[in-house]
Design an enzyme around this catalytic site. Structure first.
Site, PDB file in Angstrom:
ATOM      1  N   SER A  24       5.495 -39.203   4.569  1.00 38.72           N
ATOM      2  CA  SER A  24       6.000 -40.576   4.644  1.00 38.72           C
ATOM      3  C   SER A  24       5.022 -41.487   3.925  1.00 38.72           C
ATOM      4  O   SER A  24       3.933 -41.075   3.517  1.00 38.72           O
ATOM      5  CB  SER A  24       6.119 -41.014   6.097  1.00 38.72           C
ATOM      6  OG  SER A  24       4.812 -41.223   6.614  1.00 38.72           O
ATOM      7  N   LYS A  25       5.408 -42.746   3.805  1.00 40.92           N
ATOM      8  CA  LYS A  25       4.568 -43.703   3.105  1.00 40.92           C
ATOM      9  C   LYS A  25       3.187 -43.792   3.770  1.00 40.92           C
ATOM     10  O   LYS A  25       2.167 -43.891   3.103  1.00 40.92           O
ATOM     11  CB  LYS A  25       5.264 -45.065   3.117  1.00 40.92           C
ATOM     12  CG  LYS A  25       4.815 -45.925   1.992  1.00 40.92           C
ATOM     13  CD  LYS A  25       5.730 -47.079   1.747  1.00 40.92           C
ATOM     14  CE  LYS A  25       5.080 -47.935   0.672  1.00 40.92           C
ATOM     15  NZ  LYS A  25       5.940 -48.883   0.086  1.00 40.92           N
ATOM     16  N   ARG A  26       3.204 -43.741   5.086  1.00 41.90           N
ATOM     17  CA  ARG A  26       1.943 -43.845   5.812  1.00 41.90           C
ATOM     18  C   ARG A  26       1.009 -42.659   5.531  1.00 41.90           C
ATOM     19  O   ARG A  26      -0.207 -42.782   5.544  1.00 41.90           O
ATOM     20  CB  ARG A  26       2.228 -43.950   7.310  1.00 41.90           C
ATOM     21  CG  ARG A  26       1.731 -45.248   7.887  1.00 41.90           C
ATOM     22  CD  ARG A  26       1.905 -45.279   9.389  1.00 41.90           C
ATOM     23  NE  ARG A  26       1.051 -44.337  10.081  1.00 41.90           N
ATOM     24  CZ  ARG A  26       1.452 -43.630  11.133  1.00 41.90           C
ATOM     25  NH1 ARG A  26       2.674 -43.735  11.583  1.00 41.90           N
ATOM     26  NH2 ARG A  26       0.619 -42.810  11.728  1.00 41.90           N
ATOM     27  N   ASP A  27       1.621 -41.510   5.266  1.00 43.89           N
ATOM     28  CA  ASP A  27       0.801 -40.318   4.982  1.00 43.89           C
ATOM     29  C   ASP A  27       0.240 -40.319   3.574  1.00 43.89           C
ATOM     30  O   ASP A  27      -0.642 -39.531   3.257  1.00 43.89           O
ATOM     31  CB  ASP A  27       1.648 -39.031   5.097  1.00 43.89           C
ATOM     32  CG  ASP A  27       2.298 -38.878   6.447  1.00 43.89           C
ATOM     33  OD1 ASP A  27       1.600 -39.049   7.443  1.00 43.89           O
ATOM     34  OD2 ASP A  27       3.506 -38.574   6.487  1.00 43.89           O
ATOM     35  N   GLY A  28       0.804 -41.118   2.694  1.00 45.43           N
ATOM     36  CA  GLY A  28       0.309 -41.105   1.317  1.00 45.43           C
ATOM     37  C   GLY A  28       1.407 -41.001   0.278  1.00 45.43           C
ATOM     38  O   GLY A  28       1.128 -40.879  -0.910  1.00 45.43           O
TER      39      GLY A  28
END
Ligand code: GLU
Length: 460
Positions: free
Chosen positions: A239-243
């Protein structure tokens, strides 16, 4: 000659998964002295954006992936696709299908009720009667029936699809005449002379359809490599939060393009247990057959670690240039090299480097309360005042001059380094954390040091 391509759809930013397949394609072409082409898959006018297209070029520019020749835009090739649609129609390899939306829905519902897979039933495949009025037909390809479509994937090995199970006579042109995705991809890949198609394995199920198009048009089929996805450390979709963010965000966060490419090449490919690869080494060693068969997990710590490695070795010019992009220009600073050297061991990203450099070249805006409480006590004022006098009488220039002068002062006055160095650090940066105190003194220079010490003495 090896010809590869990157074929993004300009519907959003270019994320690192896309950049990774671009890198693999680039490396494979360059390693074989071949060509790396860029094709923009912009047939879906509603979802495309000019910004997304520019963003892709911007990322390429930043990381230094150069493509050969002009960019191919699918939106400019409609005449060409039309030519092949007509050819297939004329050869009887494609046909017009007049099925209405209602008929299609009815067929789907019936198939679902019978627990069958939704599939076009081929009712216009051999149609010879008078077509129904008022319906603009779609064009369907005559897919081979009851055959196995098989290919040797460079990563996954033998992959086969049974045409009866999964493939029907799929649409190659919509009723408004626009060609469909798999049709144009196959035509472009063939006409652009691709020998190797490296792409995400989310496209695996498109490949048999594209092979049907190749076969119908008599084109040579390239070698396919379907690269497994990048997952987050928990094994879920990134996801976006993961990179999974815009590749350019990595620039804003202070990563070097070398580090990002190094990180990406290892994310799904390996060469023994080597972790650090220069572009030269990637070019020498990369081979898509060594791409891992299983998905790889994103590891942000590793990216940071790689970045700090590049921080230690990249040239002054490069670091100064990259800092400029982060709006810090130290190119005219008389001690710019020392500024970098005294921080590059500790800063993992350019953003950290920038913060650390700014904490030295700018006068402190405030003094850290904890440091003040801890270090500005006892005879600190007398010591610092005395040191100031000595400083004014001398003309130290480099770190060594400052060190000699300070050590002599401490010896003569029987003062321990901590008692002097910490107040000086606070005077220079406002906090008790800084690299070598002699380096920081040399960086700001004698006059500025005098002024900052006077400020500290005047404040407390
Ligand atoms: N345009 C597709 C994408 O952005 C890639 C198609 C391909 O590589 O064949 O996912």
């Amino acid at each position: 000659m090896t010809i590869t391509r990157f074929a993004p759809s300009p519907t959003g930013y270019l994320h690192i998964g896309g950049l990774r397949t671009a890198l693999y394609s680039y490396l494979w072409a360059r390693k074989n002295s071949g060509k790396f082409l860029l094709r923009i898959e912009d047939t879906d006018q509603k979802r495309n954006s000019f910004e997304a297209m520019e963003a892709i070029k911007q990322v390429f520019d930043w990381v230094g992936l150069e493509y050969d020749g002009d960019v191919y835009y699918q939106s400019k090739r409609f005449d060409l696709y039309k030519k092949y649609i007509d050819q297939l129609l004329n050869e009887g390899k494609a046909y017009k299908c007049y099925m209405s939306k209602e008929e299609l829905t009815a067929l789907r519902e019936e198939q679902m009720a019978n627990k069958q897979r939704a599939k076009y039933d081929g009712r216009y495949r051999d149609f010879e009667g008078t077509p129904p009025q008022g319906i603009e037909p779609v064009i369907r390809i005559k897919a081979p029936q009851n055959t196995i479509i098989e290919f040797e994937d460079g990563i996954k090995g033998k992959v086969s699809f049974n045409t009866d199970d999964i493939l029907d006579d799929f649409i190659i042109a919509r009723s408004d005449g626009t060609p469909t995705y798999n049709f144009v991809v196959a035509i472009d890949d063939a006409l652009m002379g691709l020998t190797d198609v490296i792409r995400g394995d989310d496209h695996l199920s498109n490949t048999p359809k594209q092979i049907i198009v190749y076969q119908a048009l008599g084109f040579d089929i390239p070698k396919f490599y379907h690269v497994p996805m990048i997952l987050n450390p928990q094994g879920k979709k990134l996801s976006k939060r993961d990179g999974a963010m815009d590749a350019m965000d990595y620039k804003t966060l202070g990563y070097f393009p070398e580090a990002l490419l190094n990180f990406l090449v290892r994310l799904g490919w390996s060469h023994g247990d080597q972790e650090v690869f220069s572009m030269q080494e990637m070019l020498e060693l990369f081979d898509p057959k060594d791409i891992n068969k299983s998905a790889s997990a994103y590891n942000g710590e590793k990216l940071l670690w790689l970045n700090s490695n590049y921080m230690k070795t990249l040239s002054y010019e490069r670091i100064i240039d990259d800092l400029k992009d982060l709006e810090l220009d130290i190119s005219a600073h008389p001690k710019k090299e020392l500024l970098i050297d005294s921080h590059r061991e500790r800063a993992k990203t350019l953003v950290e480097l920038k913060t650390q450099i700014e904490s030295i070249i700018n006068k402190p805006r405030e003094y850290d309360a904890k440091a003040v409480k801890k270090f500005l006590k006892g005879e600190w004022k007398e010591i610092l005042t005395k040191f100031l006098e000595i400083l004014k009488q001398n003309s130290p220039e480099n770190s060594q001059d400052f060190e000699e002068m300070t050590v002599k002062f401490m010896e003569e006055n029987d003062i321990k380094l901590g008692k002097l160095a910490q107040p000086i650090r606070i005077a220079i940066t406002g906090s008790s954390v800084s690299p070598s105190v002699y380096d920081t003194m040399a960086i700001i220079g004698k006059d500025e040091l005098v002024s900052r010490i006077e400020n500290l003495l005047g404040t407390f």
